[in-house]
Design an enzyme around this catalytic site. Structure first.
Site, short mmCIF file in Angstrom:
data_model
loop_
_atom_site.label_atom_id
_atom_site.label_comp_id
_atom_site.label_asym_id
_atom_site.label_seq_id
_atom_site.Cartn_x
_atom_site.Cartn_y
_atom_site.Cartn_z
N ARG A 71 -53.21 37.68 39.10
CA ARG A 71 -52.26 36.82 38.09
C ARG A 71 -51.72 37.59 37.04
O ARG A 71 -52.50 38.11 36.23
CB ARG A 71 -53.34 35.49 37.65
CG ARG A 71 -53.44 34.85 38.95
CD ARG A 71 -54.41 33.34 38.36
NE ARG A 71 -54.95 32.76 39.43
CZ ARG A 71 -55.82 31.85 39.32
NH1 ARG A 71 -55.67 31.24 38.17
NH2 ARG A 71 -56.18 31.41 40.27
N SER A 101 -52.52 29.15 40.84
CA SER A 101 -53.35 27.89 40.71
C SER A 101 -53.03 26.83 39.74
O SER A 101 -51.78 26.41 39.66
CB SER A 101 -54.75 28.31 40.66
OG SER A 101 -55.59 27.09 40.71
N HIS A 102 -53.72 26.76 38.69
CA HIS A 102 -53.44 25.82 37.67
C HIS A 102 -52.72 26.42 36.54
O HIS A 102 -52.36 25.71 35.54
CB HIS A 102 -54.77 25.29 37.26
CG HIS A 102 -55.76 26.29 36.96
ND1 HIS A 102 -56.55 27.23 37.82
CD2 HIS A 102 -56.07 26.79 35.73
CE1 HIS A 102 -57.20 27.97 37.08
NE2 HIS A 102 -56.95 27.65 35.68
N ASP A 133 -53.99 20.07 41.34
CA ASP A 133 -53.55 21.33 40.34
C ASP A 133 -52.27 21.90 40.97
O ASP A 133 -52.01 21.34 42.12
CB ASP A 133 -54.42 22.32 39.92
CG ASP A 133 -54.97 23.15 41.12
OD1 ASP A 133 -55.01 22.72 42.25
OD2 ASP A 133 -55.67 24.23 40.91
N ASP A 160 -51.88 24.29 43.23
CA ASP A 160 -52.00 24.85 44.34
C ASP A 160 -52.75 23.80 45.24
O ASP A 160 -53.44 23.81 46.34
CB ASP A 160 -52.45 26.03 44.88
CG ASP A 160 -53.82 26.38 44.22
OD1 ASP A 160 -54.20 25.48 43.28
OD2 ASP A 160 -54.60 27.16 44.66
N ASP A 174 -55.92 22.45 45.08
CA ASP A 174 -57.25 22.69 45.16
C ASP A 174 -58.50 21.86 44.25
O ASP A 174 -59.10 21.66 44.49
CB ASP A 174 -57.60 24.07 45.55
CG ASP A 174 -57.62 25.01 44.38
OD1 ASP A 174 -56.92 24.48 43.49
OD2 ASP A 174 -57.60 26.18 44.85
N ARG A 175 -57.71 21.78 43.28
CA ARG A 175 -58.44 20.97 42.18
C ARG A 175 -58.26 19.68 42.31
O ARG A 175 -57.18 19.22 42.77
CB ARG A 175 -58.21 21.44 40.89
CG ARG A 175 -58.57 23.23 40.63
CD ARG A 175 -58.33 23.44 39.06
NE ARG A 175 -59.18 24.71 38.76
CZ ARG A 175 -59.19 25.30 37.69
NH1 ARG A 175 -58.76 24.75 36.52
NH2 ARG A 175 -60.05 26.52 37.51
N THR A 226 -69.47 31.38 39.33
CA THR A 226 -68.26 30.68 39.22
C THR A 226 -67.33 31.53 40.38
O THR A 226 -67.08 32.80 40.21
CB THR A 226 -67.49 30.85 37.82
OG1 THR A 226 -68.27 30.14 36.96
CG2 THR A 226 -66.07 30.12 37.91
N GLU A 255 -67.47 22.48 41.61
CA GLU A 255 -67.85 23.46 40.24
C GLU A 255 -67.18 22.35 39.11
O GLU A 255 -66.40 21.45 39.39
CB GLU A 255 -66.71 24.73 40.42
CG GLU A 255 -67.06 25.72 41.57
CD GLU A 255 -65.96 27.05 41.41
OE1 GLU A 255 -66.55 27.71 40.73
OE2 GLU A 255 -64.96 26.48 41.77
N SER A 268 -65.04 23.09 37.05
CA SER A 268 -63.58 23.30 36.64
C SER A 268 -62.79 22.45 37.87
O SER A 268 -61.84 22.94 38.27
CB SER A 268 -63.22 24.87 36.82
OG SER A 268 -63.83 25.24 38.20
N LYS A 281 -61.75 24.96 47.87
CA LYS A 281 -61.74 23.45 47.23
C LYS A 281 -60.80 22.75 47.67
O LYS A 281 -59.79 23.63 48.03
CB LYS A 281 -62.21 23.73 45.83
CG LYS A 281 -61.12 24.22 44.84
CD LYS A 281 -61.58 24.54 43.54
CE LYS A 281 -60.76 25.41 42.73
NZ LYS A 281 -60.56 26.76 42.82
#
Ligand code: G6P
Ligand code: ZN
Length: 631
Positions: A44, A157-158, A338, A340, A342-343, A407, A434, A436, A447
């Site tokens: 990233r 991601s987020h 989020d 993408d 997954d959260r 993690t 997780e 998170s 996830k």
């Protein structure tokens, strides 16, 4: 972007069936670019870094070379998809040309280039080449039932997106799982020695909005196919849940839901599943149109960044209920994803569910989820080390093996795919998660934000089966409170110190290691709070499947409260930032006494937080007297 005029041109002869064809592969000389080591979940960097000359190409060429080396042969089929953030649509065609120049024959790109991370994972696992034809016009001529060897996923991601914000790339391997540490390390080494990359001399204009099934011939042997982003993911979810049951429950009087897509990739999947499949009204969706800058929001579903949803659910920013709002006027279920997809964040009417509790609840209610119930129940569960022990307590009561991993989602994949431990690939009903805001299972190897929402909907549906009273529903709050009564409550919250100077952050970690892990923790004087530090350890992990070792995964301080109950504080540096350092402090305190369960977590944990901050000298070493975010 294709301005490398000095590039050498070669003609690569390739064979397609019996016909010899010739494609113009362009070899572009380049030099290594430092600092390309992927973090917890891919590389990233700021968009502008990715837009630098050769940057994207260097990274992707190194990635493809690593994948080829690992497979032992040229890749045949891959997926290229992203979360829709700024630079997504520019990067996808560039990557497709590199892939074709590297001999990859079948390149699948979802329509509009957008797929949630769990949907990519599902497509890698499930998509057959025969679907090129079924997906629409075009297609045809494809041999065999080939599946993808991997996916190049464009996401940070987020992290926020847009100019000046983050862009990222990660690789998912053949089972749909994020590439492991061995892969990312090999990739990084290649970025340090790269001297050229391959692309094509003829640039084909790929229209990402073209109809599903459209094909583009990049070389006589490499084709891009625009694929349906939903199909395989929908099949995966249908294999987990009873859509008829959920549809019926969604129509129950008194039930309503709000889903916040945060303008990320998850939004279009939520619309497809919640509205088109399950019949919930459109008004259940907010921010479900993907935007390149996520509407300028920070697309991380937590109490701080999902503030609008939090308010709609009758919650205050600290997660406690806004008592001035009657819960009967609030939605039954609230959720957010989020960037993408997954959260997930889960809330009920006036009630926030911590991710660690959510996992424990899903575990204890596996009978409500067809995916587990139809396969004889959960065979294993796992959580990341900083997550609370709420899951462990349920797993032990229900005799389910429970693993504690570092993690990062990649550690779960190894466990659930293990033949030795569980009988392998498709035979392991498995739950993991997780703190998170990540929850998932064996249906994919990522996830899955939407999966968590349907899991909760299934739990609610089951809990309300016998309950026929008009308009009254057993809610999320009732379910969680009953759970605490049975198992005790793990108060939990996380302090994040973002954008800390990297040296200062390392100093804090070194200080904790030296003073408490290597030093004698128990000799520390007890502060005013009466909370006593009993010992400290640094977490390391040996993967029970492949024996690989991962060290320095967080510093754990164990405490004893004045009541005699145990408490824990974990310090860890984030592995997903793109600049500076983020120190995370995870606070956890167990409470058996149900008369105390009503307290808000930040209030219950304040004493512990103050004691830990004092011990590690946070303010002195970082200049920060308060965290950036509390979740
Ligand atoms: C990504 C990974 C998660 C992990 C998280 C940790 O989202 O997919 O598996 O939990 O990063 O982030 P952190 O910033 O704490 O390293
Ligand atoms: Zn994500």
């Amino acid at each position: 972007r294709y301005r490398h005029t000095a590039a050498a041109m070669i003609h690569a002869a390739t064979t397609s069936g019996n016909v010899d064809t010739t494609a113009e592969v362009r070899i572009v000389p380049t030099t290594p670019i430092p600092d390309m080591r992927p973090g917890t979940s891919g590389l990233r960097k700021k968009v502008e870094v990715w837009q630098g000359e050769h940057y994207l190409e260097n990274f992707v060429q190194s990635l493809i070379d690593t994948a080829v080396e690992k497979e032992g042969k040229t890749l045949d089929t891959i997926i290229i998809a992203g979360d829709g953030r700024y630079h997504n649509s520019q990067a996808i065609p560039i990557i497709a040309h590199l892939a074709a120049a590297n001999g990859i024959r079948h390149i699948w790109i979802p329509q509009f280039g957008i797929m949630s991370t769990p949907a990519v994972s599902a497509a890698i696992r499930r998509r057959r080449r025969s679907e090129d034809e079924e997906d629409g016009r075009g297609g045809g001529g494809r041999d065999g039932e080939g599946i993808a060897q991997g996916g190049i996923v464009l996401t940070a991601s987020h992290n926020p997106g847009g100019p000046g914000e983050d862009f990222g790339i990660k690789y998912n391997e053949g089972l749909g799982q994020p590439a492991g540490e061995d892969f990312t390390e090999a990739l990084y080494q290649k970025t340090l020695t790269i001297s050229s990359y391959k692309t094509l001399s003829n640039i084909v204009d790929i229209d990402l909005s073209a109809p599903v099934g459209t094909q583009y011939t990049l070389t006589p042997t490499s084709t891009v196919t625009i694929i349906d982003p939903y199909r395989n993911y929908l099949d995966a979810l249908k294999s987990c849940f009873d859509f008829d049951q959920l549809r019926k429950f969604g129509q129950r009087k008194g039930f309503s839901m709000v889903f916040d897509g945060m303008h990320g990739a998850g939004g279009i999947f939520a619309k497809r599943v919640l509205v088109e499949e399950l019949g919930l009204p459109e008004s259940s969706l907010m921010r479900c149109n993907p935007l390149p800058d996520f509407g300028k929001c920070h697309p991380d579903p937590n109490l701080t960044y999902a503030s609008e949803l939090v308010k709609k659910m009758g919650l205050l920013p600290d997660g406690s209920a806004d008592e001035s709002i009657p819960s009967s006027s609030l939605p039954t279920l609230g959720a957010a994803n989020d960037g993408d997809g997954d959260r997930n964040l889960i809330a009920g009417a006036g009630f926030f569910v911590t991710p660690s509790d959510s996992m424990a609840l899903i575990c204890d209610n596996w009978e409500s989820i067809p995916q587990f119930a139809s396969r004889g129940g959960l065979k294993g569960v796992a959580r990341s080390m900083p997550s609370s022990a709420a899951l462990d307590v349920v797993a032990s009561a229900r005799n389910i093996p429970c693993f504690v991993t570092p993690t990062g989602w990649k550690f779960f994949g190894n466990l659930m795919s293990s033949k030795e431990m569980f009988g392998g690939e498709d035979y392991t009903p498995f739950l993991c998660g997780e703190e998170s805001f990540g929850t998932g299972s064996d249906h994919v190897r990522e996830k899955d934000g939407l999966w968590a929402v349907l899991a909760w909907m299934s739990i609610l549906a089951k809990a309300n089966e016998g309950n026929v009273a008009e308009g009254t529903l057993v809610g999320v709050k009732d379910i969680v409170q009953n759970h605490w009564e049975k198992y005790g409550r793990h108060f939990y919250c996380r302090y994040d110190y973002e954008g800390v100077d990297s040296n200062a952050a390392n100093k804090v970690m070194d200080f904790i290691r030296e003073s408490f892990v290597n030093g004698d923790a128990s000799s520390m004087e007890i502060g005013e709070s009466g909370i006593k530090l009993t010992n400290a350890v640094e977490f390391s992990y040996t993967d029970p499947v492949d024996g690989s070792k991962t060290s320095k995964q967080g510093l754990i301080l164990n405490f004893e409260l004045p009541s005699g109950d145990p408490a824990r504080v974990v310090f860890r540096l984030s592995g997903t930032g793109s600049a500076g350092a983020t120190i995370r402090m995870y606070l956890e305190q167990y409470e058996k006494d149900s008369t105390k369960h009503g307290m808000s977590a930040p209030v219950a944990l304040r004493g512990l937080a103050e004691e830990a901050l004092r011990l590690v000298k946070m303010e002195e070493k970082t200049g920060r007297d308060s965290p950036t975010v509390i979740t």
